[in-house]
Every structure is written in structure tokens, then in C-alpha cells.
Design a protein around this motif. Sequence first.
Motif, short mmCIF file in Angstrom:
data_model
loop_
_atom_site.label_atom_id
_atom_site.label_comp_id
_atom_site.label_asym_id
_atom_site.label_seq_id
_atom_site.Cartn_x
_atom_site.Cartn_y
_atom_site.Cartn_z
N LEU A 99 0.86 -1.18 0.00
CA LEU A 99 0.00 0.00 0.00
C LEU A 99 0.90 1.23 0.00
O LEU A 99 1.90 1.27 0.73
CB LEU A 99 -0.89 0.00 1.25
CG LEU A 99 -1.85 1.16 1.43
CD1 LEU A 99 -2.96 1.14 0.38
CD2 LEU A 99 -2.44 1.14 2.83
N SER A 100 0.55 2.22 -0.81
CA SER A 100 1.31 3.47 -0.78
C SER A 100 1.04 4.17 0.55
O SER A 100 -0.01 4.00 1.16
CB SER A 100 0.93 4.36 -1.96
OG SER A 100 -0.44 4.67 -1.93
N SER A 101 1.99 4.96 1.00
CA SER A 101 1.88 5.61 2.31
C SER A 101 0.69 6.56 2.39
O SER A 101 0.18 6.81 3.49
CB SER A 101 3.17 6.35 2.66
OG SER A 101 3.42 7.36 1.70
N ASP A 102 0.21 7.06 1.24
CA ASP A 102 -0.97 7.93 1.26
C ASP A 102 -2.28 7.16 1.10
O ASP A 102 -3.36 7.75 1.09
CB ASP A 102 -0.85 9.00 0.17
CG ASP A 102 -0.77 8.43 -1.23
OD1 ASP A 102 -0.93 7.20 -1.42
OD2 ASP A 102 -0.53 9.22 -2.17
N GLY A 103 -2.20 5.84 0.96
CA GLY A 103 -3.40 5.00 0.85
C GLY A 103 -4.07 5.03 -0.51
O GLY A 103 -5.15 4.48 -0.67
N LYS A 104 -3.42 5.60 -1.52
CA LYS A 104 -4.06 5.73 -2.83
C LYS A 104 -3.83 4.53 -3.75
O LYS A 104 -4.60 4.31 -4.68
CB LYS A 104 -3.60 7.01 -3.52
CG LYS A 104 -4.12 8.24 -2.81
CD LYS A 104 -3.71 9.51 -3.51
CE LYS A 104 -4.29 10.70 -2.77
NZ LYS A 104 -3.88 11.96 -3.35
N VAL A 105 -2.75 3.77 -3.52
CA VAL A 105 -2.44 2.64 -4.38
C VAL A 105 -2.29 1.38 -3.54
O VAL A 105 -1.49 1.34 -2.61
CB VAL A 105 -1.13 2.88 -5.18
CG1 VAL A 105 -0.81 1.69 -6.06
CG2 VAL A 105 -1.23 4.15 -6.01
#
Length: 141
Positions: A99-105
Motif C-alpha cells: 500500500l502506498s503511504s498515502d493510501g491511494k495505491v
Amino acid sequence: MSLGISGFEWYPNGREFIVSASSKRLPTGWEPIKLYRIPKDMNLNEKKAELLYSIRIDENNLFAVDVGNFKWSHDGKWISFLGTPTPSWAMDSNPLCVLSSDGKVFRDIGRMLGFSDWFKWAPQANQLAYISGEGRFFVEN
């Protein structure tokens, strides 16, 4: 910090955590596993929790009721973790996700046995290596 947490790891900045909340079986099926970003000073203040990502459960593709064994990439832009299905199923197959740290991917990378030391980030690149396998057997590469 908070109630209802099943797994956690510090963010690389040391000021917050990524935490998971297990799925529950409902009459309509499995609810999503929720990942939250919470500050270290949360002190049970539910308003400080930020939903980062919800992992939809699909018993035919991505089946897990919990996630844990969080590991950050060297630059802190990605986090990897293992999904854990029901106990007997976990002996045979666990989804490895990032998971990307910003939760987008979000990516479901593959299946492996439940050994957290069998997946690691490269020391200076966003490359994740793991030993894959299902059915209590494993393969290399």
C-alpha cells in the motif's frame, strides 16, 4: 492509543502509526479490513483516526481476515504486509500486499506462506523480494 487494533507499525516519521482492524463475518459476508493512520497522541480520541484504506475481501481472490507484519520501503513511500485468512487456511496461503503511504495505491502482490522474514524490501530501492508458495510448499524467486 486506540481500541480495536489487530496490528500496527510506526510510520517512518515516528509521529504516527499505521494500524489494522480485523474483518468480521456478517450475514452479508466478510466486511473489509480497515487500515488507519493514527497519531501517537491519539489517547483513545476516535476523531483523530484517519481511514487510510479498506481492503475488500473476496474469498476467491484476496481472502484474509486480518493483516500484519508491516514493513516500510527504504524511502517510506510504501508499506508491505501479510494478510492472514482463517487459521487453517493461513497454513497454506497468505496474500502479500503493498500500500502506498498515502493510501491511494493498493496491490495484491502474490501468495506465500506465513513467514514474515520471507519478504523484505531492498535496502536502497522500492523493490520487494519474497519467497512465494501455497499449499505448505514454497518456490524460489
